[in-house]
Design an enzyme around this catalytic site. Structure first.
Site, PDB file in Angstrom:
ATOM      1  N   THR A 121      11.124   8.722 -27.354  1.00 11.16           N
ATOM      2  CA  THR A 121      10.691   9.073 -26.005  1.00 11.16           C
ATOM      3  C   THR A 121      11.804   8.876 -24.985  1.00 11.16           C
ATOM      4  O   THR A 121      12.659   7.982 -25.140  1.00 11.16           O
ATOM      5  CB  THR A 121       9.478   8.200 -25.603  1.00 11.16           C
ATOM      6  OG1 THR A 121       9.249   8.333 -24.201  1.00 11.16           O
ATOM      7  CG2 THR A 121       9.705   6.737 -25.897  1.00 11.16           C
ATOM      8  N   TYR A 145       6.412   0.045 -23.984  1.00 10.69           N
ATOM      9  CA  TYR A 145       6.302   1.247 -24.822  1.00 10.69           C
ATOM     10  C   TYR A 145       7.699   1.767 -25.169  1.00 10.69           C
ATOM     11  O   TYR A 145       8.047   1.951 -26.342  1.00 10.69           O
ATOM     12  CB  TYR A 145       5.481   2.307 -24.078  1.00 10.69           C
ATOM     13  CG  TYR A 145       5.578   3.676 -24.672  1.00 10.69           C
ATOM     14  CD1 TYR A 145       5.183   3.903 -25.984  1.00 10.69           C
ATOM     15  CD2 TYR A 145       6.071   4.755 -23.924  1.00 10.69           C
ATOM     16  CE1 TYR A 145       5.277   5.178 -26.543  1.00 10.69           C
ATOM     17  CE2 TYR A 145       6.156   6.013 -24.470  1.00 10.69           C
ATOM     18  CZ  TYR A 145       5.770   6.231 -25.770  1.00 10.69           C
ATOM     19  OH  TYR A 145       5.873   7.476 -26.324  1.00 10.69           O
TER      20      TYR A 145
END
Ligand code: UDP
Length: 337
Positions: A121, A145
């Site tokens: 990501t 995350y």
């Protein structure tokens, strides 16, 4: 071994991106074997290949599934992926994402499967003052995350050096849109993502959209993100798989459009596409949000031959708007066909 030839183990295949990947893999002649705990996924979305329920925490279960299907490669989507939640429950993110992936890699290596396509990501980057992010941008994640995904990237590199694991790592950010055929869609529980929430406001399921912060150093004060159509995204994954099958080795690719859209621009486009008023209210910033995340994809275009087709927001919002929105609508559509 069940089925023959090109079984691909798809972790998270019952989720939003994973289910779209399964559809594309099946169309490309692979057998997508979904491995999913159904904690955030939907069994009904597993429609394009076999389903093996299981949790990445369960190594014995992983070994069983590798032995049964002998996949040629793994596409690893399964993860917890909410920025806000990762800030309040970091332990869950480190455990599920990092330890889960460690189990997966060790099970894959033990089974002799060394090709992995991994969903990373742009949240691994953090803030970079308006820069166009690319594969060489330093990674300084602002949330658990992103930190957990960066740790997995490091893990894949280590297993590459020690055990010959080949990993195509895709860093992407705001995946949007849905299968243009309307067969599957995007459903999360609870829903936290911008476009699905906007569409819920459009249909009156929510009274208004909360804009998380309008005092960022961006042109209209709201966060800017690079939105990528899920169809273009899964196309890149198939190209990544072929890259590995051709023996081209580990590589990182950023996937985005190079164009950033602010939260307000997304809302404006959704008003145009849906024809509905979308009431908004301003709320405090959400912990862990970077002001601007936009990534260039020159490497993916030049080296993988990736050609994204649906790069405009209107296509993404239109496809999301036409797709079954919510699993209840999906079930209704399934039962009427
Ligand atoms: N966002 C918002 N209101 C919402 C949901 C999201 O203002 O109800 C903003 C969020 O702060 C971020 C952008 O929309 O700047 C995209 O958020 P999303 O959760 O969809 O994806 P993320 O960027 O966290 O991966």
């Amino acid at each position: 071994m069940e089925r023959t030839g090109r079984n691909v183990l798809v972790t998270g295949g019952a989720g939003y991106i994973g289910s779209h990947a399964c559809k594309r893999l099946a169309a490309a002649g692979y057998v997508p074997v979904t491995f999913d705990s159904l904690v955030t996924g939907w069994e009904e979305a597993v429609r394009f290949g076999p389903f093996e329920p299981g949790d990445l925490a369960d190594r014995a279960r992983l070994d069983e599934v590798f032995a049964r299907w002998q996949p040629v490669a793994v596409m690893h989507f399964a993860a917890l992926s909410q920025v806000g939640e990762s800030m309040s429950q970091p332990g869950r993110y480190w455990r599920a994402n990092v330890l889960g992936t460690l189990n997966l890699i060790e099970a894959a290596v033990a089974a002799g499967c060394r090709d992995i396509v991994f969903s990373s990501t742009c949240a691994t980057y953090g803030d970079h003052d308006g820069l166009l992010l690319d594969e060489d941008t330093p990674q300084r994640p602002l949330n658990a995350y992103g930190a957990s995904k960066r740790a997995i990237e490091d893990m894949l590199r280590d297993f590459g050096a020690s055990h010959g694991v080949n990993a195509v790592i895709f860093r992407y950010f705001n995946v949007a849109g849905a299968d243009p055929d309307g067969e599957i869609g995007e459903w999360h529980r609870p829903e936290t993502h911008l476009i699905p929430i906007i569409l819920e406001v459009a249909t009156g399921q929510r009274p208004s959209l909360k804009i998380y912060g309008d005092d960022y150093a961006t042109p209209d004060g709201t966060c800017v993100r690079d939105y990528i159509h899920v169809g273009d995204l899964v196309e890149a994954h198939v190209l990544g798989l072929r890259w590995l099958e051709a023996g081209r080795g580990s590589r990182v690719f950023c996937l985005g459009s190079g164009h950033g859209f602010s939260v307000r621009e997304v809302i404006e486009e959704a008003r145009r596409v849906t024809g509905h008023a979308i009431p908004v209210e301003t709320a405090p910033r959400r912990a862990g949000d970077a002001a601007r995340l936009v990534c260039g994809s020159r490497r993916a275009v030049e080296e993988l031959g990736w050609q994204p087709q649906r790069t405009d927001l209107a296509s993404m919002i239109t496809d999301a708007w036409r797709s079954p929105r919510g699993v209840e609508e999906f079930r209704r559509r399934l039962s009427s066909t």
